[in-house]
Design an enzyme around this catalytic site. Sequence first.
Site, PDB file in Angstrom:
ATOM      1  N   GLY A  46     -10.583   4.325  -0.321  1.00 11.70           N
ATOM      2  CA  GLY A  46      -9.903   4.823   0.867  1.00 11.70           C
ATOM      3  C   GLY A  46     -10.855   5.480   1.836  1.00 11.70           C
ATOM      4  O   GLY A  46     -11.703   4.837   2.437  1.00 11.70           O
ATOM      5  N   HIS A 102       0.842  -1.190   0.000  1.00 15.01           N
ATOM      6  CA  HIS A 102       0.000   0.000   0.000  1.00 15.01           C
ATOM      7  C   HIS A 102       0.876   1.238   0.000  1.00 15.01           C
ATOM      8  O   HIS A 102       1.986   1.249   0.550  1.00 15.01           O
ATOM      9  CB  HIS A 102      -0.912  -0.012   1.226  1.00 15.01           C
ATOM     10  N   GLU A 126      -2.556   2.981  -7.389  1.00 11.49           N
ATOM     11  CA  GLU A 126      -2.804   4.083  -6.459  1.00 11.49           C
ATOM     12  C   GLU A 126      -1.929   5.284  -6.848  1.00 11.49           C
ATOM     13  O   GLU A 126      -0.759   5.335  -6.471  1.00 11.49           O
ATOM     14  CB  GLU A 126      -2.405   3.700  -5.035  1.00 11.49           C
ATOM     15  N   GLY A 130      -6.574  11.183  -1.198  1.00 14.91           N
ATOM     16  CA  GLY A 130      -6.952  12.165  -0.190  1.00 14.91           C
ATOM     17  C   GLY A 130      -6.922  13.594  -0.662  1.00 14.91           C
ATOM     18  O   GLY A 130      -7.176  14.513   0.116  1.00 14.91           O
TER      19      GLY A 130
END
Length: 248
Positions: A227, A90, A160, A166
């Site tokens: 997420g 991750h 990702e 975010g």
Amino acid sequence: MNFDHLQAIAFVQKLAWTLKDAHHDYDDVEVAVFPPFTDLRSVQTLVQADKLELKYGGQDVSTHMSGAFTGEISASFLKQLDCDYVIVGHSERRYRHVESDETIAAKAKAARDGGLVPLICVGETAKDLERHEPSAVPANQLRGALIDFKPGDDFVVAYEPVWAIGAGSPATPEQAQNVASVLRTVVRQAVGEETAAKTRILYGGSVKSDNIVGFMKSPDVDGVLVGGASLDVDEFAAIVRYKKHATY
């Protein structure tokens, strides 16, 4: 690092109820949750007792199966809790914990050898994009992660873009498709055409219910790694049920 075991139970229950009320077809869209290690036994008990069709997995895994490795969790421990999946590499592990491509390759191998399906994450930062062409960094990361894999092995790939996580500014569907296409080529080169065709490639980076349809229209994007939006049951359920508001 969200939700203690009691909060995880409440979340999984509400998610299952919400999807049941919507008559969700789990064969059509698989749903998996990845709670913290301390929550896994509680989630396992709930899923099995209520015969929920949700899948679940660990957020990370050790490169070792057992031994003097205080604080680490092995694939065999996760398998004993009937986990299906485990996240490997991750972005937060790569960049906050400085995990190398070699470490991530070892974790992916340990997961596979332990009977789990590794969900291998790859992606680039904004600085990576400045220095390299799009898809170059995630492609190299995936090549390294698959070094010990062979045709027929089961794994999932998640792209990702760290610059989108975010930030409220996800990659465009076109950007996601372009990288996913390159990643599928990497899989094809590493383990063959048949495995590449069946391997699921996910997009993860500021995924929400109002943008998932665009990503899912992309031919090489097979799903999403959610997420922050996954912490809101209603929003997560709306993402899962993207076909209800999709137009093609």
